[in-house]
Design an enzyme around this catalytic site. Structure first.
Site, PDB file in Angstrom:
ATOM      1  N   PHE A 189       2.281   9.496   3.689  1.00  0.00           N
ATOM      2  CA  PHE A 189       3.578   9.629   4.324  1.00  0.00           C
ATOM      3  C   PHE A 189       4.414   8.366   4.221  1.00  0.00           C
ATOM      4  CE2 PHE A 189       0.625   8.280   7.496  1.00  0.00           C
ATOM      5  CZ  PHE A 189       1.307   7.393   8.290  1.00  0.00           C
TER       6      PHE A 189
ATOM      7  N   GLY B 130       0.839  -1.187   0.000  1.00  0.00           N
ATOM      8  CA  GLY B 130       0.000   0.000   0.000  1.00  0.00           C
ATOM      9  C   GLY B 130       0.874   1.238   0.000  1.00  0.00           C
TER      10      GLY B 130
ATOM     11  N   ASP C 122      -8.867   7.522  16.327  1.00  0.00           N
ATOM     12  CA  ASP C 122      -9.091   7.410  14.890  1.00  0.00           C
ATOM     13  C   ASP C 122      -9.549   5.995  14.517  1.00  0.00           C
ATOM     14  OD1 ASP C 122      -9.318   8.477  12.383  1.00  0.00           O
ATOM     15  OD2 ASP C 122      -7.194   8.315  11.876  1.00  0.00           O
TER      16      ASP C 122
END
Ligand SMILES: *[C@@H]1O[C@H](CO)[C@@H](O)[C@H](O)[C@H]1NC(C)=O
Ligand SMILES: *[C@@H]1O[C@H](CO)[C@@H](O)[C@H](O)[C@H]1NC(C)=O
Ligand SMILES: *[C@@H]1O[C@H](CO)[C@@H](O)[C@H](O)[C@H]1NC(C)=O
Ligand SMILES: *[C@@H]1O[C@H](CO)[C@@H](O)[C@H](O)[C@H]1NC(C)=O
Ligand SMILES: *[C@@H]1O[C@H](CO)[C@@H](O)[C@H](O)[C@H]1NC(C)=O
Ligand SMILES: *[C@@H]1O[C@H](CO)[C@@H](O)[C@H](O)[C@H]1NC(C)=O
Ligand SMILES: *[C@@H]1O[C@H](CO)[C@@H](O)[C@H](O)[C@H]1NC(C)=O
Ligand SMILES: *[C@@H]1O[C@H](CO)[C@@H](O)[C@H](O)[C@H]1NC(C)=O
Ligand SMILES: *[C@@H]1O[C@H](CO)[C@@H](O)[C@H](O)[C@H]1NC(C)=O
Length: 840
Positions: free
Chosen positions: A504, A500, A622
Site C-alpha cells: 500500500f 522500501g 501484529d
C-alpha cells in the site's frame, strides 16, 4: 443566514463533505433528529436565532469529529449541556455557544481538558436554568471567554490561574459564593470581569486598570466595598470555616459585611458576646463537606452545634484546644474516625454517625465516581459495523476529505514537543475502520487482514499517562505537513530515496537541510481509496497518543488530494527481521546474544507501555521482527500501529475480525477472533524463539515437521542436547550465554502457553529480561538520541527551517558527512509489507 427562510430544515444526513453550515437568523421551524448524521467533515455550524421547536442537540453530531465551532444561541435548545462536547469526541472544538436557550443541569465534568476557547452558556430560559458548581472550569485551560451570566450557578469560583489566556469572565446574575481566588487579580490577559449580583464573599477583589469590571457595590456579600481591603480577622476565620462546607448559599445570605457580631443584621447560627463568638448553632442547616479545624480559632467558643447535617470526614483534633468549650454536638451526620480526647467537662454528642469510631467512611465522598451517576462504559468494541460498511467507509473518507481541505491547505502545522510529561493531544480514534487485505511483501508470512471492527468506546484523553521519564508526550495541535515540504525533502519522491515498497505504498528517505533524516510513508495513490486508509487513520490516532522511547515516533502527516503521507523518525538499521534472517545474504554481521537480549527488552518495554497506559490498553496485534526497527545504536523500536486496537475499559477481551500474521497468531485469537493483551504476549514469545534460533516463525525451507517454529521449538526444548542444536549457530555459546538463553527459552515457552491466562503479562517479561540484561553487563546509559530527531529543539523551529526551503530548489546542499547520505541497502522497513529497494 440572515434571511427569512421558513419551514422545517431537511435532514442533511450523509453530506459527508460539507464543512461549513451557516443557517442563523432565519425563520426555520424545526430541525430533524438525524440532521447531522454522517457529516464527518463539518467544522463550523451556526444555527442561532431560529424559532425551532424545542430540540436537543442530537448525538449524531458526534460524527463531526473535526468540529471547531458550534453556535446555537437563541435556538430553543433544551436538555442538558451535552457531555459529548468534550475533547475526546471533538478534539478541535474551539467555540461552543449555546446562550439564551432552555438548557438545565450543570456543567459536564467531561469538559475537563477541553479545547474550548469560547464558552457561552449565559441566559438560559428554563425554570431551573443552569446550576451546580463551576469547578470544572479549572480544567478547561484553553478558555479565553467564559459567559455564564444569568444562570443559577452556585459555589465558589475555582482557582483559574491555569487559564493563561483568560480574557473575559462573565458571571453576573448567578449565586456564586465564597472568596474570589486572589490569583484571578494577577491574571495577565484578563480584560473583562462581570460579578454583579452574586453572593461572593470576603474582600472585594481589586483588578488591574486594564480590566473592565462590572461589580456594582452592594450586589455581592463582600465584607467591604473598597477593592483590595482586607476583612476583619473574624470574617476571615468564618469564611475559612464556611469553605469546608463549600460556601453554602444559606450561610452566604447572612454572612455578609465586616462584623459577624453586629446587633442589627445577625449572622446565621452565630451568637456573640463582647465581640467574641461564643456559640455556633448550625443544626439542620443542610451542610455538606467537612468540619474545619479552623473552628479552633474562635478561642472563646463554648458551644459548637453541627447536628443533623450531612457532614463527612472526622472530628478535628484541634477542637480539643478550645478551653471554653462545653458542648460539641455533631450527632446525625456521616462522620467517621476516632473521637478526639476532650476535657472531661465537654459534652460530646455524636450519635447517629454510623461510622464514628471506625477508621474509614462507608459514604463515598462527593465527586467520586461512586457517588455520581456515571454512565455505563460504552457499548464496547463489538463488531457492530457489520452490514454498515458503506457508511463506515463514508465516515473515514469524509474525515479524510475534511482534513485535506481543512488542514493541509494551511500548510505547515506547528509541532509542540516537550521532554517532560506534559499535556498530550487528544486525537479521536477512528470510530470504525475497514481494513482490507493488503499484499505482503514478506515471503515468510501469509498475511490475512480482513475487515476489523471498531474497538473504540469512549476514548479518554491521555493527559495523565503515567510512566517513566522515557515517555515523550507530544502535543499535536497540528501535525500536518505540506506536501510541498515533503516533496522537497525527498527530492520529489525520487527513486533514489526509496527505502522500501509494499502493498500500500512506498517509504522514502527524506533529509532536512540540517541533515536530519526522516522516513516518509506515501500511500499508493489510486490504490489508496480504501486499502490502507484505515491503517492510515489508525496510525495517526494511535501514534499521536502514545510516545515511548521504544515506539517509532510519528512526526507528522499530510493529506492532500489523493496523497496520504506519514512522516516518521528514520531508523537507519532497518528491521530486526533483516538482521536475524538475512544476515548472511546481505553481509550483515549477525547479532550477538546480548544485542538480542537488549532488543528483546526494548520491545518488551514498548509493549508493556502499550498495554499499561493510564486509561486503556493498546493491543498491537501484529508484533513480529519485520515490525521492529533498529537505530544505529542497535536499540529497537516497535513500528506499524495500523492494527492496534484499544481494549475498552473494563472489558477483558474484544472481538475483532482476524488481523495479524500467521506464525505469530495466538491460537485463541486465530480460532475465536478474541483479542486480549495476551495475544501480543504470544507473538512476543514467538519473537524470542526466533531470536534464540535464528529461524522464522514459519520456515518454508524446513521439512514439514519443523516448519512451524513454536511446535518445533517446544520439541527441541525438551532436553538440553536437542536444545543446544536449536540455538542459532552464529551465537557464541559459552556457559553464561547458555544460561541466559535457557532462561529466555523458558520465558518464550511461558509466553506461548496455549491458554492466554497461563501467559505472563508484559511486566513480568520486562522483569525477567531486565534482570538478564543487567546481569550480563552494566546497563548502558540510556541515550536520548532519537536518531537525529532533536526533541530539545521545538519542532516549530525545525519546521520553520523546512519552510525556508519550501518552494526553493529541491536539491539540498550535501550535508558534511557523505557516507551518511548514501542510500542504505536495507529497507527502513516501516510496515512489514514493504520489501526493500534491492528486491529482497
Ligand atoms: C416565520 O414563520 C412563521 C410560520 O412558521 C410565520 O407566521 C411568520 O410570519 C414568519 N416570520 C417571518 C418574519 O417571515
Ligand atoms: C463523557 O462523555 C461520554 C460521551 O461522550 C460518556 O460516554 C462518558 O461516560 C462521559 N464521561 C464522564 C466522566 O462523564
Ligand atoms: C439543578 O437543577 C435540577 C433541575 O433541573 C435539579 O434537579 C438539581 O438538583 C439542581 N442541582 C443543584 C446542584 O442545585
Ligand atoms: C481537574 O484538575 C485537577 C487538578 O488540576 C484534578 O485534581 C481533577 O481531578 C480534575 N477534574 C476532573 C473532573 O478531571
Ligand atoms: C500576585 O502578584 C503579586 C505581585 O506580582 C504577588 O506578590 C502575589 O503573590 C500574587 N498573588 C497570587 C495569588 O498569585
Ligand atoms: C461585562 O461588563 C462589561 C463592562 O461593564 C460590559 O461592557 C459587558 O457587556 C459585560 N458583559 C457581559 C457578558 O455581561
Ligand atoms: C484505627 O487506626 C488506629 C491508629 O491508626 C489503630 O490503632 C486502630 O487499631 C485502627 N482500628 C481499626 C479498627 O482498624
Ligand atoms: C509543558 O512543557 C513546556 C515546555 O517544557 C513547559 O513550559 C510547560 O510548563 C509544560 N506544561 C505542563 C502543563 O506541564
Ligand atoms: C516532481 O515530480 C512530478 C511528477 O512526479 C513532476 O510533475 C514535477 O514537475 C516534479 N517537480 C520538480 C520540482 O521536479
Amino acid at each position: 443566514m440572515s434571511n427569512q427562510l421558513t419551514g422545517s430544515l431537511p435532514s442533511l444526513s450523509g453530506l459527508i463533505s460539507l464543512q461549513v453550515l451557516l443557517l442563523h437568523n432565519n425563520n426555520f421551524s424545526s430541525i430533524p433528529p438525524d440532521f447531522f448524521a454522517g457529516m464527518t467533515s463539518l467544522t463550523t455550524v451556526y444555527l442561532d436565532y431560529n424559532p425551532f421547536e424545542s430540540w436537543e442537540i442530537p448525538e449524531s453530531l458526534k460524527d463531526a469529529g473535526l468540529l471547531k465551532e458550534f453556535s446555537a444561541n437563541g435556538a430553543n435548545v433544551a436538555g442538558k449541556v451535552p457531555e459529548f462536547f468534550n475533547s475526546v469526541v471533538f478534539p478541535s472544538l474551539e467555540k461552543l455557544h449555546l446562550a439564551l436557550n432552555y438548557l438545565e443541569g450543570g456543567l459536564p465534568q467531561n469538559f475537563s481538558g477541553s479545547t474550548i476557547r469560547s464558552l457561552w452558556l449565559n441566559g438560559q430560559k428554563s425554570n431551573s436554568r443552569l446550576n451546580g458548581t463551576v469547578s470544572i472550569l479549572q480544567n478547561m485551560t484553553l478558555l479565553e471567554e467564559i459567559w455564564l451570566h444569568g444562570n443559577y450557578f452556585t459555589g465558589p469560583l475555582p482557582d483559574l490561574s491555569g487559564l493563561k489566556s483568560l480574557k473575559v469572565l462573565g458571571l453576573r446574575d448567578n449565586s456564586f459564593t465564597g472568596v474570589v481566588p486572589p490569583s484571578l487579580q494577577n491574571s495577565s490577559e484578563l480584560r473583562v470581569v462581570n460579578f454583579t449580583n452574586n453572593k461572593f464573599q470576603g474582600p472585594t477583589p481589586k483588578f488591574a486598570d486594564a480590566v473592565s469590571v462590572d461589580m456594582i457595590p452592594g450586589t455581592n456579600r463582600f465584607c467591604l466595598d473598597a477593592p483590595g481591603v482586607v476583612c476583619d480577622a473574624r470574617v476571615n476565620d468564618l469564611l475559612s470555616v464556611a469553605k469546608n462546607f463549600g460556601y453554602p448559599v444559606s450561610l452566604a445570605d447572612t454572612w455578609k459585611g465586616n462584623d459577624p457580631c453586629t446587633s442589627t443584621d445577625a449572622w446565621k447560627g452565630i451568637t456573640c458576646a463582647g465581640g467574641d463568638i461564643l456559640v455556633f448553632n448550625l443544626k439542620k442547616a443542610g451542610l455538606t463537606g467537612t468540619i474545619s479545624s479552623d473552628f479552633s480559632l474562635f478561642s472563646k467558643l463554648q458551644k459548637l452545634i453541627l447536628s443533623d447535617n450531612m457532614l463527612t470526614g472526622t472530628i478535628p483534633d484541634e477542637l480539643t484546644s478550645l478551653s471554653s468549650l462545653n458542648l460539641l454536638d455533631v450527632s446525625n451526620n456521616r462522620l467517621y474516625g476516632q473521637i478526639p480526647k476532650f476535657r472531661s467537662n465537654v459534652e460530646v454528642q455524636y450519635g447517629g454517625n454510623p461510622d464514628i469510631g471506625k477508621n474509614s467512611s462507608s459514604y463515598a465522598p462527593p465527586g467520586t465516581p461512586g457517588s455520581t451517576p456515571s454512565s455505563p462504559a460504552g457499548p464496547g468494541g463489538g463488531s457492530d459495523d457489520s452490514g454498515n460498511k458503506n457508511s463506515a467507509t463514508g465516515k473515514i473518507m469524509g474525515s479524510v476529505i475534511g482534513v485535506v481541505c481543512g488542514l493541509c491547505v494551511v500548510g505547515l502545522g506547528v509541532f509542540f514537543y516537550s521532554r517532560k510529561r506534559n499535556r498530550s493531544s487528544k486525537v479521536q480514534s477512528p470510530n470504525t475502520m475497514i481494513i482490507h487485505p493488503r499484499h505482503s511483501g514478506d515471503q515468510d508470512a501469509v498475511k490475512i487482514t480482513v475487515a476489523g471492527s471498531s474497538a473504540d468506546s469512549g476514548v479518554e484523553s491521555f493527559t495523565d499517562s503515567v510512566g517513566p521519564s522515557d515517555i515523550h508526550v507530544v502535543r499535536t495541535e497540528k501535525m500536518v505537513i505540506s506536501i510541498q515540504v515533503l516533496r522537497d525533502v525527498t527530492n520529489n519522491f525520487s527513486e533514489e530515496n526509496i527505502l522500501g515498497r509494499g502493498g500500500f505504498g512506498t517509504v522514502y528517505k527524506g533529509e532536512l537541510h540540517d541533515g536530519t533524516k526522516i522516513a516518509v510513508k506515501r500511500m499508493e495513490s489510486g490504490v489508496v481509496s480504501e486499502k490502507g486508509l484505515a491503517e492510515f487513520m489508525s496510525e495517526i490516532a494511535v501514534l499521536t497518543k502514545v510516545r515511548h522511547r521504544h515506539l517509532v515516533a510519528l512526526l507528522g502527516y499530510c493529506l492532500d488530494g489523493n496523497e496520504r503521507l506519514l512522516v516518521y523518525e528514520y531508523m537507519p538499521q532497518g528491521t530486526l527481521s533483516s538482521h536475524l534472517f538475512s544476515g548472511k545474504e546481505e553481509g550483515v554481521k549477525p547479532l550477538d546474544w546480548t544485542r538480542r537480549l537488549t532488543i528483546g527488552l526494548d520491545v518488551a518495554r514498548a509493549v508493556e507501555y502499550l498495554h499499561g497506559l493510564a486509561h486503556q490498553s493498546f493491543i498491537h496485534r501484529d508484533l513480529k521482527p519485520s515490525n521492529i526497527l533498529l537505530g544505529d545504536d542497535m536499540r529497537a523500536k516497535v513500528a506499524d500501529f495500523g492494527l492496534v486496537r484499544l481494549a475498552p475499559e473494563g472489558k477483558a477481551s474484544i472481538e475483532t475480525r482476524l488481523a495479524g500474521t500467521f506464525g505469530y497468531l495466538a491460537p485463541e485469537y486465530a480460532v475465536t477472533g478474541r483479542v486480549t493483551t495476551k495475544v501480543d504476549v504470544y507473538s512476543f514469545g514467538v519473537i524470542l524463539m526466533e531470536m534464540i534460533t535464528g529461524r522464522k516463525a514459519l520456515d518454508e525451507t524446513q521439512p514439514e515437521e519443523s516448519f512451524h517454529l513454536v511446535t518445533w521449538f517446544r520439541r527441541m526444548h525438551i532436553n538440553k542436547d536437542t536444545f543446544i542444536k536449536a540455538i542459532d549457530p552464529t551465537i557464541n555459546l559459552d556457559e553464561e550465554t547458555l544460561g541466559s538463553i535457557s532462561t529466555v527459552a523458558d520465558l518464550a515457552g511461558h509466553c506461548t502457553a496455549r491458554e492466554p491466562y497461563q501467559r505472563p503479562d508484559m511486566g513480568h517479561v520486562v522483569n525477567v529480561l531486565s534482570s538478564l540484561v543487567e546481569f550480563w553487563k552494566p546497563a548502558e546509559p540510556d541515550s536520548d538520541d532519537m536518531y537525529g530527531i532533536d526533541f530539545e529543539t521545538p519542532l516549530p523551529e525545525v519546521l520553520l527551517k523546512w519552510q525556508a526551503f519550501d518552494g526553493s530548489s529541491s536539491s539540498f546542499p550535501p550535508s558534511g558527512d557523505n557516507t551518511q547520505t548514501s542510500i542504505p541497502t536495507r529497507p527502513s522497513g516501516f510496515a512489514d509489507s514493504f520489501t526493500s529497494a534491492d528486491g529482497r
